[in-house]
Motif scaffolding. Structure first.
Motif, PDB file in Angstrom:
ATOM      1  N   LEU A  54      -0.420  66.026  37.403  1.00 28.80           N
ATOM      2  CA  LEU A  54       0.531  65.091  38.010  1.00 28.80           C
ATOM      3  C   LEU A  54       0.493  63.727  37.317  1.00 28.80           C
ATOM      4  N   ILE A  55      -0.700  63.200  37.096  1.00 27.62           N
ATOM      5  CA  ILE A  55      -0.820  61.894  36.437  1.00 27.62           C
ATOM      6  C   ILE A  55      -0.317  61.967  35.001  1.00 27.62           C
TER       7      ILE A  55
ATOM      8  N   THR B 234       1.938  64.020  33.788  1.00 28.49           N
ATOM      9  CA  THR B 234       3.397  64.132  33.854  1.00 28.49           C
ATOM     10  C   THR B 234       4.032  62.799  34.219  1.00 28.49           C
ATOM     11  N   GLN B 235       3.431  62.091  35.156  1.00 24.97           N
ATOM     12  CA  GLN B 235       3.943  60.771  35.547  1.00 24.97           C
ATOM     13  C   GLN B 235       3.915  59.807  34.364  1.00 24.97           C
ATOM     14  N   LYS B 236       2.817  59.775  33.628  1.00 24.45           N
ATOM     15  CA  LYS B 236       2.701  58.871  32.477  1.00 24.45           C
ATOM     16  C   LYS B 236       3.694  59.260  31.383  1.00 24.45           C
TER      17      LYS B 236
ATOM     18  N   GLU C  26       7.122  58.104  32.567  1.00 26.95           N
ATOM     19  CA  GLU C  26       7.221  56.646  32.426  1.00 26.95           C
ATOM     20  C   GLU C  26       7.472  56.267  30.971  1.00 26.95           C
TER      21      GLU C  26
END
Length: 71
Positions: A21-22, A24-26, A29
């Motif tokens: 999740l982190i 993919t989020q980064k 962004e």
């Protein structure tokens, strides 16, 4: 010893999911910040993405009896 539900090692699954999740989020962004004017998905595309994600999770954990309930 860790807890296992429906064949899923809960502790390991949580750590793996958090990492994915982190990451993919980064990545998202970075893509948004480096592509001015980028259009996001419309509502129909988001529903399709959610359905695809649910199918992947359901296939990954077949013994858990997971069902996707949009909401």
């Amino acid at each position: 010893m860790s807890i296992s539900i429906g064949g899923i090692d809960i502790a390991t699954a949580i750590v793996n999911i958090d990492m994915e999740l982190i990451r993919t989020q980064k990545l998202l962004e970075w893509i948004v910040n480096n592509n001015v004017g980028l259009r996001g998905p419309d509502q129909a595309a988001m529903v399709a993405i959610e359905q695809q994600a649910a199918a992947v999770v359901k296939a990954k954990y077949p013994e858990a009896g997971l069902e996707w309930n949009p909401g």
